[in-house]
Write an enzyme that holds these catalytic residues in place. Structure first.
Site, PDB file in Angstrom:
ATOM      1  N   LYS A  13      -1.043 -17.330 -39.900  1.00  0.00           N
ATOM      2  CA  LYS A  13      -1.746 -16.189 -40.508  1.00  0.00           C
ATOM      3  C   LYS A  13      -3.237 -16.222 -40.165  1.00  0.00           C
ATOM      4  O   LYS A  13      -3.812 -15.222 -39.727  1.00  0.00           O
ATOM      5  CB  LYS A  13      -1.571 -16.185 -42.048  1.00  0.00           C
ATOM      6  CG  LYS A  13      -0.112 -16.107 -42.499  1.00  0.00           C
ATOM      7  CD  LYS A  13       0.033 -16.062 -44.001  1.00  0.00           C
ATOM      8  CE  LYS A  13      -0.419 -17.301 -44.732  1.00  0.00           C
ATOM      9  NZ  LYS A  13       0.383 -18.507 -44.450  1.00  0.00           N
ATOM     10  N   ARG A  87       1.021 -13.390 -52.977  1.00  0.00           N
ATOM     11  CA  ARG A  87       2.028 -14.462 -52.875  1.00  0.00           C
ATOM     12  C   ARG A  87       2.994 -14.455 -54.035  1.00  0.00           C
ATOM     13  O   ARG A  87       3.829 -15.364 -54.138  1.00  0.00           O
ATOM     14  CB  ARG A  87       1.352 -15.819 -52.866  1.00  0.00           C
ATOM     15  CG  ARG A  87       0.653 -16.103 -51.595  1.00  0.00           C
ATOM     16  CD  ARG A  87       0.194 -17.532 -51.593  1.00  0.00           C
ATOM     17  NE  ARG A  87      -0.873 -17.635 -50.652  1.00  0.00           N
ATOM     18  CZ  ARG A  87      -1.057 -18.652 -49.847  1.00  0.00           C
ATOM     19  NH1 ARG A  87      -0.278 -19.687 -49.904  1.00  0.00           N
ATOM     20  NH2 ARG A  87      -2.060 -18.651 -49.017  1.00  0.00           N
ATOM     21  N   ARG A 126      -3.028 -29.935 -37.805  1.00  0.00           N
ATOM     22  CA  ARG A 126      -4.103 -28.936 -37.895  1.00  0.00           C
ATOM     23  C   ARG A 126      -5.444 -29.574 -38.270  1.00  0.00           C
ATOM     24  O   ARG A 126      -5.527 -30.492 -39.072  1.00  0.00           O
ATOM     25  CB  ARG A 126      -3.757 -27.877 -38.942  1.00  0.00           C
ATOM     26  CG  ARG A 126      -4.911 -26.877 -39.133  1.00  0.00           C
ATOM     27  CD  ARG A 126      -4.522 -25.705 -39.930  1.00  0.00           C
ATOM     28  NE  ARG A 126      -4.045 -26.053 -41.248  1.00  0.00           N
ATOM     29  CZ  ARG A 126      -3.628 -25.148 -42.128  1.00  0.00           C
ATOM     30  NH1 ARG A 126      -3.614 -23.884 -41.813  1.00  0.00           N
ATOM     31  NH2 ARG A 126      -3.209 -25.527 -43.303  1.00  0.00           N
ATOM     32  N   ARG A 159      -7.402 -30.861 -43.757  1.00  0.00           N
ATOM     33  CA  ARG A 159      -7.335 -30.393 -45.146  1.00  0.00           C
ATOM     34  C   ARG A 159      -6.538 -31.341 -46.034  1.00  0.00           C
ATOM     35  O   ARG A 159      -5.519 -31.889 -45.598  1.00  0.00           O
ATOM     36  CB  ARG A 159      -6.677 -28.997 -45.182  1.00  0.00           C
ATOM     37  CG  ARG A 159      -7.668 -27.875 -45.039  1.00  0.00           C
ATOM     38  CD  ARG A 159      -7.035 -26.529 -44.810  1.00  0.00           C
ATOM     39  NE  ARG A 159      -5.932 -26.158 -45.691  1.00  0.00           N
ATOM     40  CZ  ARG A 159      -5.338 -24.976 -45.661  1.00  0.00           C
ATOM     41  NH1 ARG A 159      -5.771 -24.048 -44.815  1.00  0.00           N
ATOM     42  NH2 ARG A 159      -4.333 -24.697 -46.464  1.00  0.00           N
ATOM     43  N   ARG A 170       4.236 -27.307 -50.579  1.00  0.00           N
ATOM     44  CA  ARG A 170       3.836 -25.927 -50.237  1.00  0.00           C
ATOM     45  C   ARG A 170       5.024 -25.127 -49.695  1.00  0.00           C
ATOM     46  O   ARG A 170       5.170 -23.945 -49.984  1.00  0.00           O
ATOM     47  CB  ARG A 170       2.699 -25.960 -49.204  1.00  0.00           C
ATOM     48  CG  ARG A 170       1.370 -26.351 -49.844  1.00  0.00           C
ATOM     49  CD  ARG A 170       0.404 -26.852 -48.799  1.00  0.00           C
ATOM     50  NE  ARG A 170      -0.069 -25.813 -47.922  1.00  0.00           N
ATOM     51  CZ  ARG A 170      -0.615 -26.054 -46.721  1.00  0.00           C
ATOM     52  NH1 ARG A 170      -0.732 -27.290 -46.287  1.00  0.00           N
ATOM     53  NH2 ARG A 170      -1.056 -25.059 -45.989  1.00  0.00           N
TER      54      ARG A 170
HETATM   55  P1  AP5 Z   1      -2.804 -21.318 -39.241  1.00  0.00           P
HETATM   56  O1  AP5 Z   1      -3.185 -20.080 -38.512  1.00  0.00           O
HETATM   57  O2  AP5 Z   1      -3.887 -22.122 -39.879  1.00  0.00           O
HETATM   58  O3  AP5 Z   1      -1.624 -21.005 -40.281  1.00  0.00           O
HETATM   59  P2  AP5 Z   1      -1.671 -20.297 -41.703  1.00  0.00           P
HETATM   60  O4  AP5 Z   1      -0.427 -19.476 -41.821  1.00  0.00           O
HETATM   61  O5  AP5 Z   1      -2.979 -19.606 -41.916  1.00  0.00           O
HETATM   62  O6  AP5 Z   1      -1.517 -21.594 -42.611  1.00  0.00           O
HETATM   63  P3  AP5 Z   1      -2.245 -22.003 -43.976  1.00  0.00           P
HETATM   64  O7  AP5 Z   1      -1.805 -23.414 -44.214  1.00  0.00           O
HETATM   65  O8  AP5 Z   1      -3.711 -21.768 -43.940  1.00  0.00           O
HETATM   66  O9  AP5 Z   1      -1.565 -21.087 -44.954  1.00  0.00           O
HETATM   67  P4  AP5 Z   1      -1.394 -21.332 -46.419  1.00  0.00           P
HETATM   68  O10 AP5 Z   1      -0.824 -20.045 -46.803  1.00  0.00           O
HETATM   69  O11 AP5 Z   1      -0.623 -22.526 -46.828  1.00  0.00           O
HETATM   70  O12 AP5 Z   1      -2.856 -21.746 -46.921  1.00  0.00           O
HETATM   71  P5  AP5 Z   1      -4.053 -20.917 -47.527  1.00  0.00           P
HETATM   72  O13 AP5 Z   1      -5.274 -21.448 -46.941  1.00  0.00           O
HETATM   73  O14 AP5 Z   1      -3.800 -19.455 -47.500  1.00  0.00           O
HETATM   74  O15 AP5 Z   1      -1.987 -22.250 -38.208  1.00  0.00           O
HETATM   75  C1  AP5 Z   1      -1.539 -23.529 -38.588  1.00  0.00           C
HETATM   76  C2  AP5 Z   1      -1.652 -24.486 -37.395  1.00  0.00           C
HETATM   77  O16 AP5 Z   1      -0.728 -24.075 -36.387  1.00  0.00           O
HETATM   78  C3  AP5 Z   1      -3.041 -24.493 -36.720  1.00  0.00           C
HETATM   79  O17 AP5 Z   1      -3.312 -25.799 -36.306  1.00  0.00           O
HETATM   80  C4  AP5 Z   1      -2.882 -23.564 -35.503  1.00  0.00           C
HETATM   81  O18 AP5 Z   1      -3.736 -23.932 -34.432  1.00  0.00           O
HETATM   82  C5  AP5 Z   1      -1.410 -23.790 -35.155  1.00  0.00           C
HETATM   83  N1  AP5 Z   1      -0.756 -22.611 -34.589  1.00  0.00           N
HETATM   84  C6  AP5 Z   1      -0.907 -21.313 -34.966  1.00  0.00           C
HETATM   85  N2  AP5 Z   1      -0.120 -20.511 -34.228  1.00  0.00           N
HETATM   86  C7  AP5 Z   1       0.555 -21.321 -33.363  1.00  0.00           C
HETATM   87  C8  AP5 Z   1       1.539 -21.100 -32.333  1.00  0.00           C
HETATM   88  N3  AP5 Z   1       1.983 -19.866 -32.044  1.00  0.00           N
HETATM   89  N4  AP5 Z   1       2.016 -22.171 -31.660  1.00  0.00           N
HETATM   90  C9  AP5 Z   1       1.582 -23.437 -31.937  1.00  0.00           C
HETATM   91  N5  AP5 Z   1       0.651 -23.712 -32.894  1.00  0.00           N
HETATM   92  C10 AP5 Z   1       0.152 -22.664 -33.601  1.00  0.00           C
HETATM   93  O19 AP5 Z   1      -3.940 -21.339 -49.068  1.00  0.00           O
HETATM   94  C11 AP5 Z   1      -4.238 -22.667 -49.476  1.00  0.00           C
HETATM   95  C12 AP5 Z   1      -3.974 -22.821 -50.962  1.00  0.00           C
HETATM   96  O20 AP5 Z   1      -4.816 -21.899 -51.703  1.00  0.00           O
HETATM   97  C13 AP5 Z   1      -2.548 -22.483 -51.431  1.00  0.00           C
HETATM   98  O21 AP5 Z   1      -1.662 -23.579 -51.271  1.00  0.00           O
HETATM   99  C14 AP5 Z   1      -2.806 -22.140 -52.905  1.00  0.00           C
HETATM  100  O22 AP5 Z   1      -3.014 -23.295 -53.674  1.00  0.00           O
HETATM  101  C15 AP5 Z   1      -4.127 -21.379 -52.838  1.00  0.00           C
HETATM  102  N6  AP5 Z   1      -3.929 -19.929 -52.640  1.00  0.00           N
HETATM  103  C16 AP5 Z   1      -4.355 -19.174 -51.588  1.00  0.00           C
HETATM  104  N7  AP5 Z   1      -3.979 -17.891 -51.741  1.00  0.00           N
HETATM  105  C17 AP5 Z   1      -3.309 -17.829 -52.924  1.00  0.00           C
HETATM  106  C18 AP5 Z   1      -2.665 -16.766 -53.626  1.00  0.00           C
HETATM  107  N8  AP5 Z   1      -2.622 -15.508 -53.136  1.00  0.00           N
HETATM  108  N9  AP5 Z   1      -2.080 -17.060 -54.815  1.00  0.00           N
HETATM  109  C19 AP5 Z   1      -2.120 -18.302 -55.338  1.00  0.00           C
HETATM  110  N10 AP5 Z   1      -2.703 -19.353 -54.721  1.00  0.00           N
HETATM  111  C20 AP5 Z   1      -3.304 -19.114 -53.519  1.00  0.00           C
END
Ligand code: AP5
Length: 214
Positions: A13, A87, A126, A159, A170
């Protein structure tokens, strides 16, 4: 462009939002990045969110809904890419109400589909820039200078929630609490499923093509 980028942790994402934002000039709204900034700055929201985030649990709805509404209000006439919000069904319903108030309904919800084995591999390797949120990977997306962000020069970090136990939790939380939101958008006819494995630029092209038909 007014879209939600949806998908499990590690589905890409943040990676795709960064590319789409540059291409379409839309605002990138990441609730995860905003929460991490609040934790770093030890604000009231950050102090509430910290323990949930470290364990890989969802932060309570009322906290993230307030964040998303505040960010959306500052977007102005630009489009937006919501990354990691909504979410839960309660968050999706609150988003609909907020967007109806400003007369800016969603164009599409893009669901990035990746299997669990690949998600674990991506998250384990990552590294991210805490300054601008840009994601990297130790094998597949290395920065030009080791340990430094290509975009802003910040020091890359591993992280806390990218450790094995938090990753497992997660994925469980995603399957139980977040995946049901897909049905909500499918019934509205705006869900676009994208196979998000393989070349990052190719995936971006597939997303852009799907959005052109939205
Ligand atoms: P990346 O692009 O970073 O993936 P992502 O989907 O953004 O993953 P996140 O872990 O950031 O998502 P998340 O939803 O768990 O965390 P968030 O920060 O939103 O890619 C991942 C890796 O893969 C990278 O190394 C990249 O280089 C690699 N990659 C990408 N595409 C690739 C490909 N095609 N091939 C190979 N490699 C690839 O949330 C964190 C925390 O915040 C949550 O756990 C929760 O506690 C809280 N939170 C956030 N939003 C909410 C909400 N709406 N409600 C409640 N709690 C929330």
């Amino acid at each position: 462009m007014r879209i939600v980028l949806f998908g499990p942790p590690g589905s890409g994402k943040g990676t795709q939002a960064s590319l789409l934002k540059d291409k379409f000039g839309a605002a990138h709204i990441s609730t995860g990045d905003t929460l991490r900034e609040a934790v770093r700055n030890q604000t009231e929201v950050g102090l509430k969110a910290k323990s949930y985030m470290e364990k890989g649990e969802l932060v309570p709805d009322q906290v993230v809904i307030a964040i998303a509404k505040e960010k959306l209000a500052s977007v102005g006439d630009r489009g937006f890419i919501l990354d990691g919000f909504p979410r839960t069904i309660a968050q999706a319903e609150a988003l609909d109400v907020a967007l109806a108030e400003i007369e800016k309904p969603l164009d599409a919800v893009v669901n990035l589909q990746v299997d669990d084995g690949e998600l674990v591999r991506r998250l384990g390797g990552r590294r991210v820039c805490p300054g601008c949120g840009e994601p990297y990977h130790v094998d597949t997306k290395k920065p030009q200078v080791e340990g430094k962000c290509d975009k802003c020069g910040g020091d890359l970090v591993h992280r806390a929630d990218d450790q094995a136990e938090a990753i497992r939790n997660r994925l469980k939380v995603y399957n139980f609490q977040t995946a049901p939101v897909l049905g909500y958008y499918e019934s509205k006819g705006i869900l676009k499923n994208i196979e998000a494995v393989g070349d990052i630029a190719e995936i971006q092209k597939t997303i852009a093509e799907a959005l052109a038909q939205a």
